[in-house]
Design a protein around this motif. Structure first.
Motif, mmCIF file in Angstrom:
data_model
loop_
_atom_site.group_PDB
_atom_site.id
_atom_site.type_symbol
_atom_site.label_atom_id
_atom_site.label_comp_id
_atom_site.label_asym_id
_atom_site.label_seq_id
_atom_site.Cartn_x
_atom_site.Cartn_y
_atom_site.Cartn_z
ATOM 1 N N GLY A 140 1.357 3.660 2.936
ATOM 2 C CA GLY A 140 2.289 2.732 2.309
ATOM 3 C C GLY A 140 1.944 2.451 0.862
ATOM 4 O O GLY A 140 2.819 2.437 -0.007
ATOM 5 N N TRP A 141 0.659 2.215 0.586
ATOM 6 C CA TRP A 141 0.243 1.967 -0.791
ATOM 7 C C TRP A 141 0.513 3.173 -1.681
ATOM 8 O O TRP A 141 0.991 3.037 -2.809
ATOM 9 C CB TRP A 141 -1.236 1.581 -0.867
ATOM 10 C CG TRP A 141 -1.475 0.145 -0.562
ATOM 11 C CD1 TRP A 141 -2.143 -0.365 0.511
ATOM 12 C CD2 TRP A 141 -1.031 -0.985 -1.317
ATOM 13 N NE1 TRP A 141 -2.135 -1.739 0.463
ATOM 14 C CE2 TRP A 141 -1.459 -2.146 -0.647
ATOM 15 C CE3 TRP A 141 -0.301 -1.130 -2.496
ATOM 16 C CZ2 TRP A 141 -1.198 -3.434 -1.120
ATOM 17 C CZ3 TRP A 141 -0.040 -2.418 -2.964
ATOM 18 C CH2 TRP A 141 -0.486 -3.545 -2.284
ATOM 19 N N LEU A 142 0.208 4.365 -1.172
ATOM 20 C CA LEU A 142 0.424 5.567 -1.976
ATOM 21 C C LEU A 142 1.915 5.825 -2.202
ATOM 22 O O LEU A 142 2.326 6.208 -3.297
ATOM 23 C CB LEU A 142 -0.252 6.772 -1.319
ATOM 24 C CG LEU A 142 -1.780 6.708 -1.250
ATOM 25 C CD1 LEU A 142 -2.333 7.897 -0.500
ATOM 26 C CD2 LEU A 142 -2.398 6.604 -2.632
ATOM 27 N N GLU A 143 2.727 5.596 -1.181
ATOM 28 C CA GLU A 143 4.173 5.764 -1.336
ATOM 29 C C GLU A 143 4.733 4.742 -2.321
ATOM 30 O O GLU A 143 5.569 5.070 -3.162
ATOM 31 C CB GLU A 143 4.867 5.634 0.017
ATOM 32 C CG GLU A 143 4.614 6.817 0.929
ATOM 33 C CD GLU A 143 5.048 6.575 2.363
ATOM 34 O OE1 GLU A 143 5.489 5.451 2.710
ATOM 35 O OE2 GLU A 143 4.947 7.522 3.162
ATOM 36 N N LYS A 153 -0.151 14.503 -3.562
ATOM 37 C CA LYS A 153 1.087 15.282 -3.659
ATOM 38 C C LYS A 153 2.062 14.891 -2.551
ATOM 39 O O LYS A 153 3.257 14.775 -2.780
ATOM 40 C CB LYS A 153 0.796 16.777 -3.591
ATOM 41 C CG LYS A 153 0.200 17.348 -4.850
ATOM 42 C CD LYS A 153 0.015 18.842 -4.719
ATOM 43 C CE LYS A 153 -0.467 19.437 -6.012
ATOM 44 N NZ LYS A 153 0.464 19.293 -7.118
ATOM 45 N N ASN A 154 1.531 14.661 -1.353
ATOM 46 C CA ASN A 154 2.374 14.334 -0.207
ATOM 47 C C ASN A 154 2.945 12.922 -0.290
ATOM 48 O O ASN A 154 4.144 12.729 -0.078
ATOM 49 C CB ASN A 154 1.584 14.523 1.082
ATOM 50 C CG ASN A 154 2.392 14.264 2.328
ATOM 51 O OD1 ASN A 154 2.031 13.398 3.115
ATOM 52 N ND2 ASN A 154 3.472 14.993 2.528
ATOM 53 N N LYS A 155 2.122 11.948 -0.601
ATOM 54 C CA LYS A 155 2.569 10.552 -0.551
ATOM 55 C C LYS A 155 3.027 9.998 -1.893
ATOM 56 O O LYS A 155 4.046 9.330 -1.964
ATOM 57 C CB LYS A 155 1.452 9.658 0.019
ATOM 58 C CG LYS A 155 1.129 9.964 1.467
ATOM 59 C CD LYS A 155 2.335 9.755 2.346
ATOM 60 C CE LYS A 155 2.083 10.140 3.773
ATOM 61 N NZ LYS A 155 3.278 9.996 4.598
ATOM 62 N N VAL A 156 2.280 10.248 -2.958
ATOM 63 C CA VAL A 156 2.643 9.688 -4.261
ATOM 64 C C VAL A 156 3.796 10.476 -4.874
ATOM 65 O O VAL A 156 4.772 9.900 -5.344
ATOM 66 C CB VAL A 156 1.424 9.658 -5.216
ATOM 67 C CG1 VAL A 156 1.825 9.168 -6.603
ATOM 68 C CG2 VAL A 156 0.312 8.785 -4.650
ATOM 69 N N GLU A 157 3.686 11.799 -4.850
ATOM 70 C CA GLU A 157 4.733 12.635 -5.431
ATOM 71 C C GLU A 157 5.888 12.860 -4.466
ATOM 72 O O GLU A 157 6.873 13.505 -4.826
ATOM 73 C CB GLU A 157 4.141 13.971 -5.886
ATOM 74 C CG GLU A 157 3.123 13.825 -7.001
ATOM 75 C CD GLU A 157 2.488 15.139 -7.399
ATOM 76 O OE1 GLU A 157 3.026 16.219 -7.044
ATOM 77 O OE2 GLU A 157 1.453 15.101 -8.079
ATOM 78 N N ASN A 158 5.767 12.378 -3.233
ATOM 79 C CA ASN A 158 6.820 12.431 -2.217
ATOM 80 C C ASN A 158 7.238 13.874 -1.904
ATOM 81 O O ASN A 158 8.419 14.185 -1.791
ATOM 82 C CB ASN A 158 8.023 11.592 -2.648
ATOM 83 C CG ASN A 158 8.957 11.281 -1.506
ATOM 84 O OD1 ASN A 158 8.579 11.372 -0.341
ATOM 85 N ND2 ASN A 158 10.175 10.914 -1.837
ATOM 86 N N LYS A 159 6.243 14.754 -1.786
ATOM 87 C CA LYS A 159 6.509 16.149 -1.456
ATOM 88 C C LYS A 159 6.187 16.386 0.010
ATOM 89 O O LYS A 159 5.217 15.853 0.530
ATOM 90 C CB LYS A 159 5.658 17.076 -2.326
ATOM 91 C CG LYS A 159 6.036 17.003 -3.789
ATOM 92 C CD LYS A 159 5.199 17.917 -4.624
ATOM 93 C CE LYS A 159 5.644 17.819 -6.079
ATOM 94 N NZ LYS A 159 4.816 18.635 -6.952
#
Length: 145
Positions: free
Chosen positions: A19-22, A103-109
């Protein structure tokens, strides 16, 4: 002003690690939309509104997360990520796993895109993302899976 800013405490229980990273990724996106200069001088926000006014179809390929954190919280998440990635105590494999998680959570990939960008299989990317989550949870007791 500085006295107020220094008395703010971070409520890490508000979100999980994911959640924090997203939320941090959503915050980065809103900051970028507020004024990222493009070569023709238009800002991203202006292009969005021009497309809306013209009745153009908006891109639907990516799911967007609504930003619900403030600048202070985003700075704290960024400081955490920097400390992990710049630490001499963090080995290369762990930093690679953290990069996959970012890449997965912050960059939403998606995991497929992460796998492609990091030259590994989708299963390997999923394992790296999970390992990074557990590393952060073990490194920082304020965060939960």
């Amino acid at each position: 002003m500085n006295a107020i800013a220094t008395n703010i405490t971070m409520d890490w229980s508000k979100y999980t690690i994911d959640g924090w990273l997203e939320q941090f990724g959503a915050w980065c996106e809103t900051v970028r939309m507020k004024g990222g200069d493009l070569p023709d001088g238009l800002h991203i926000n202006q292009i969005y509104w021009l497309m809306r006014e013209a009745g153009k179809e908006m891109p639907k390929g990516k799911s967007y997360i609504r930003c619900e954190i403030n600048d202070y919280e985003a700075d704290q998440v960024q400081a955490l990520l920097r400390s992990l990635l710049k630490s001499e105590n963090t080995d290369f494999t762990t930093k690679f796993a953290l990069m996959c998680l970012i890449k997965n959570k912050v960059e939403n990939k998606g995991l497929g895109m992460v796998a492609q960008e990091t030259n590994q299989s989708k299963a390997q990317a999923a394992i790296m993302v999970s390992c990074a989550r557990f590393y952060i949870a073990g490194h920082d007791k304020r965060l939960f899976l």
